[in-house]
Design an enzyme around this catalytic site. Sequence first.
Site, short mmCIF file in Angstrom:
data_model
loop_
_atom_site.label_atom_id
_atom_site.label_comp_id
_atom_site.label_asym_id
_atom_site.label_seq_id
_atom_site.Cartn_x
_atom_site.Cartn_y
_atom_site.Cartn_z
N ASP A 159 -6.40 57.05 0.24
CA ASP A 159 -6.20 56.87 1.69
C ASP A 159 -5.82 58.20 2.30
O ASP A 159 -5.21 59.06 1.65
CB ASP A 159 -5.11 55.85 1.97
CG ASP A 159 -5.50 54.44 1.54
OD1 ASP A 159 -6.69 54.10 1.67
OD2 ASP A 159 -4.62 53.70 1.05
N ASP A 179 -11.39 50.95 4.85
CA ASP A 179 -10.47 50.02 5.50
C ASP A 179 -10.82 49.82 6.97
O ASP A 179 -10.82 48.70 7.48
CB ASP A 179 -9.03 50.56 5.42
CG ASP A 179 -8.52 50.69 4.00
OD1 ASP A 179 -8.97 49.92 3.14
OD2 ASP A 179 -7.67 51.56 3.76
#
Length: 201
Positions: free
Chosen positions: A132, A166
């Site tokens: 991420d 995401d």
Amino acid sequence: MKAAYTKPFLTAAFIILLDQIIKIWVRGHMFLGEEIRFLGNRGMLHYTENNGMAFGMELGGEFGKLALTLFRIVAVCGIGYALVFLIKHKYHRGLIMMVALILAGALGNIIDSTFYGVIYNYASLFHGRVVDMFYFPLLTGQFPHWVPVWGGQEYIFFRPVFNLADASISIGVIMILLNQKRYFKQQVPEESNPNSEMVEE
């Protein structure tokens, strides 16, 4: 491949490719916890890795990690089947594209959790960590003391660190929820009558 299949699957492939390019770049040019600010304190690349679900949420333990990865794979198979079904039965194009975004996001994170541990030599197959990097703490402050549970504590919006996969999943789900009536509008079949040009015998 029929033309109807080309756009959604090419869109999904592009998102997966871009997601992986960003992750590989971050892994190769940043160290864990490093930040590269592009909107001051309100927007930055913040390199982190997580063992679990989207936006840094986790499912504990080695078994939990394996179960989550296998569940993701099964879920992606189901989403892929649903996408083909929607295209085949000529559902709303917007719905098809949003499902393609969800498929792309799910596949993007599956690549990390399935293969990254082996590729980067830190874990076995299915036990990799999801990379991420996008962090947007747009609002920061402190809850008033009279607020139950969180009174006096600091708050940050938006706190989770996420990746392109995401974001793709979130956009797809949100747009489907917002456009349910349009995407799932029932078409009433025309009733045949003696005056119709074509009457089934």
